[in-house]
Design an enzyme around this catalytic site. Sequence first.
Site, mmCIF file in Angstrom:
data_model
loop_
_atom_site.group_PDB
_atom_site.id
_atom_site.type_symbol
_atom_site.label_atom_id
_atom_site.label_comp_id
_atom_site.label_asym_id
_atom_site.label_seq_id
_atom_site.Cartn_x
_atom_site.Cartn_y
_atom_site.Cartn_z
ATOM 1 N N SER A 191 -35.319 -22.662 -14.106
ATOM 2 C CA SER A 191 -34.413 -21.555 -14.424
ATOM 3 C C SER A 191 -33.772 -20.946 -13.181
ATOM 4 O O SER A 191 -34.401 -20.860 -12.122
ATOM 5 C CB SER A 191 -35.218 -20.468 -15.141
ATOM 6 O OG SER A 191 -34.533 -19.245 -15.124
ATOM 7 N N GLU B 135 -33.446 -18.008 -12.773
ATOM 8 C CA GLU B 135 -34.234 -16.806 -12.479
ATOM 9 C C GLU B 135 -35.108 -17.035 -11.232
ATOM 10 O O GLU B 135 -35.520 -16.095 -10.578
ATOM 11 C CB GLU B 135 -35.067 -16.464 -13.716
ATOM 12 C CG GLU B 135 -35.794 -15.132 -13.701
ATOM 13 C CD GLU B 135 -34.899 -13.901 -13.778
ATOM 14 O OE1 GLU B 135 -33.706 -14.021 -14.141
ATOM 15 O OE2 GLU B 135 -35.390 -12.814 -13.444
ATOM 16 N N TYR C 69 -41.920 -13.926 -14.825
ATOM 17 C CA TYR C 69 -41.302 -15.118 -15.427
ATOM 18 C C TYR C 69 -40.735 -16.030 -14.331
ATOM 19 O O TYR C 69 -40.978 -17.243 -14.323
ATOM 20 C CB TYR C 69 -40.195 -14.685 -16.397
ATOM 21 C CG TYR C 69 -39.304 -15.806 -16.851
ATOM 22 C CD1 TYR C 69 -39.676 -16.639 -17.898
ATOM 23 C CD2 TYR C 69 -38.071 -16.041 -16.225
ATOM 24 C CE1 TYR C 69 -38.857 -17.678 -18.312
ATOM 25 C CE2 TYR C 69 -37.245 -17.079 -16.636
ATOM 26 C CZ TYR C 69 -37.643 -17.892 -17.679
ATOM 27 O OH TYR C 69 -36.835 -18.921 -18.085
HETATM 28 O O1 G4F Z 1 -30.065 -11.534 -21.337
HETATM 29 P P1 G4F Z 1 -31.126 -11.229 -20.366
HETATM 30 O O2 G4F Z 1 -32.396 -10.691 -20.898
HETATM 31 O O3 G4F Z 1 -31.345 -12.569 -19.533
HETATM 32 P P2 G4F Z 1 -32.005 -12.880 -18.093
HETATM 33 O O4 G4F Z 1 -32.949 -11.830 -17.701
HETATM 34 O O5 G4F Z 1 -30.888 -13.182 -17.143
HETATM 35 O O6 G4F Z 1 -32.833 -14.193 -18.405
HETATM 36 C C1 G4F Z 1 -32.283 -15.271 -19.170
HETATM 37 O O7 G4F Z 1 -31.696 -16.214 -18.304
HETATM 38 C C2 G4F Z 1 -32.605 -16.899 -17.438
HETATM 39 C C3 G4F Z 1 -31.785 -17.850 -16.580
HETATM 40 O O8 G4F Z 1 -31.387 -17.168 -15.419
HETATM 41 C C4 G4F Z 1 -33.640 -17.621 -18.250
HETATM 42 F F1 G4F Z 1 -34.462 -18.312 -17.454
HETATM 43 C C5 G4F Z 1 -34.405 -16.607 -19.084
HETATM 44 O O9 G4F Z 1 -35.358 -17.268 -19.886
HETATM 45 C C6 G4F Z 1 -33.403 -15.900 -19.990
HETATM 46 O O10 G4F Z 1 -32.863 -16.848 -20.867
HETATM 47 O O11 G4F Z 1 -30.590 -10.171 -19.278
HETATM 48 C C7 G4F Z 1 -29.406 -10.391 -18.571
HETATM 49 C C8 G4F Z 1 -29.061 -9.135 -17.789
HETATM 50 C C9 G4F Z 1 -30.220 -8.587 -16.951
HETATM 51 O O12 G4F Z 1 -29.746 -8.225 -15.687
HETATM 52 C C10 G4F Z 1 -30.664 -7.339 -17.710
HETATM 53 O O13 G4F Z 1 -31.247 -6.332 -16.896
HETATM 54 O O14 G4F Z 1 -28.701 -8.098 -18.689
HETATM 55 C C11 G4F Z 1 -29.330 -6.887 -18.272
HETATM 56 N N1 G4F Z 1 -29.470 -5.972 -19.421
HETATM 57 C C12 G4F Z 1 -28.916 -4.734 -19.511
HETATM 58 N N2 G4F Z 1 -29.283 -4.152 -20.657
HETATM 59 C C13 G4F Z 1 -30.202 -6.191 -20.527
HETATM 60 C C14 G4F Z 1 -30.081 -5.048 -21.312
HETATM 61 N N3 G4F Z 1 -30.923 -7.263 -20.919
HETATM 62 C C15 G4F Z 1 -31.529 -7.208 -22.124
HETATM 63 N N4 G4F Z 1 -32.224 -8.279 -22.542
HETATM 64 N N5 G4F Z 1 -31.462 -6.078 -22.932
HETATM 65 C C16 G4F Z 1 -30.743 -4.982 -22.560
HETATM 66 O O15 G4F Z 1 -30.697 -3.989 -23.291
#
Ligand code: G4F
Length: 337
Positions: free
Chosen positions: A136, A138, A160
Site C-alpha cells: 500500500s 500508506e 496499518y
Molecule cells: O479514505 P481514507 O480512509 O483512506 P486512506 O487512509 O488514505 O487509506 C486507504 O488508502 C490506502 C492506500 O494509500 C490503503 F492502503 C488503505 O487500506 C485505504 O484503502 O482517508 C483518506 C483521507 C485521509 O487523509 C483522512 O484523514 O481522508 C481523510 N478524511 C477526512 N475526513 C477522512 C475523513 N477519512 C475517512 N475515512 N473519514 C472521514 O470522515
Amino acid sequence: MHPVLDLTLMRKAFITGITGQDGRHLAEFLHGKGYKVFGMMKGQHNPRAELLRDEFPYVEIIPGDLTDLTSLVTALEQVQPDEFYNLGAISFVAMSFNQAELTANVTGLGVLRALEAIRMVGGAQNNPIRFYQASSSEMFGKVREVPQTELTPFHPRSPYGVAKVFGHHITMNYRESYGLHASSGILFNHEGPRRGLEFVTRKITNTAARIKLGIEKELVLGNTDAKRDWGYAGDYVKAMWMMLQQDEPDDYVIATGETHSVEEFLTLTFEKVGLGDWKNYVRHDPKFLRPAEVDLLIGDPSKAKTKLGWQPEVGFDKLVEMMVEHDIAYETRRLKK
Ligand code: G4F
C-alpha cells in the site's frame, strides 16, 4: 466436454479478502478470464457469505483465517491454486490506531503465514503457486520523495502502514530467500461504487446522495486538506493479475500519477449531485482526525506502464461520476423499499 467447463483445465485463483472491494473486482475479472475462483472466508455464519453467493455464485468459498496458519495450509492443500492473491487485511487506517495489535496480526503477520503456507504446500513441481501481496501507498506515509516510486523509502504513519511495510518486506525476503514467485503491488488509493462507506470517497458520494434525496442534512468529516492519488479499483485488479503473468516476480507502484485533495473530491461530488457549494453541508469534527496523518500521496506508475503495459483507464472526474451515479441510484432504491 467444453474446455471451460473442465475444472482440471481451468487455472485456479485463491483470494483472501474476497468480500472486500478489491476481492470482488478481482473475482469478477478472473472469472472473465476463465479462472476457477476460490475465496477464503473466516468465521461461522459469516453474513457476508450469503451476499457473496448472491453476487458471485461462481466463487467457491473456502474456510480459513489469516491468523491461523493451519487453516491456510489446509485451504491451499484443498484448492491447489496456480495463483494466490493476498488481499485480506484490516484495511481501514483509522481503525488500525484503535486495534493496532489485531492489525499487526492480520495485516502484517498474515502475510508471513500466507508465505509459509505456500512454502509448505508449494504447488505442482513445474507449476509453483504464484503469490500477490497487496502492499500500500500508506507505507510511504510522511513522504520522503514526490512522486513516490518503488525505490522511495518508507515512513509509515499508522499501525496499518507499519504492518504493510512488514508484509512488503517479508514478501521480498521470501522471494529472495526461497525463490518464490512473490510480487507486491504498491497500490495507491483506489475507489469505486464498491468502496466501503467508512472510506472518505464513498462517505462523501453516499452522504451527498442522501442529502440530495432529503435523507440526511449534513456530512461530517475530519481533515479535508489531505491529498491522495485516487484511481478506480476495477483498473487496479487488472494490474495484480498482470504481475503474476510475468516470468519474474517484482514490485510495482500502481497509481494514476495525479493527486487531488479531499476538498477537490467534495467540490466535484457536490457539483455532480447538483447541490452547489459543499461548504454549505460539511461540518468538521475532530473525532475524524488521526493521531498522525498522511498529507500527500502521488505515485509514479512508470515501471508498471513500461514493464506490465498497464495503465489506468478511469480518470478522477469519471471516478467521481461513477460513484455519484451509483449512490443516487442505490439510495433511491433503498428509499422505495
Ligand atoms: O479514505 P481514507 O480512509 O483512506 P486512506 O487512509 O488514505 O487509506 C486507504 O488508502 C490506502 C492506500 O494509500 C490503503 F492502503 C488503505 O487500506 C485505504 O484503502 O482517508 C483518506 C483521507 C485521509 O487523509 C483522512 O484523514 O481522508 C481523510 N478524511 C477526512 N475526513 C477522512 C475523513 N477519512 C475517512 N475515512 N473519514 C472521514 O470522515
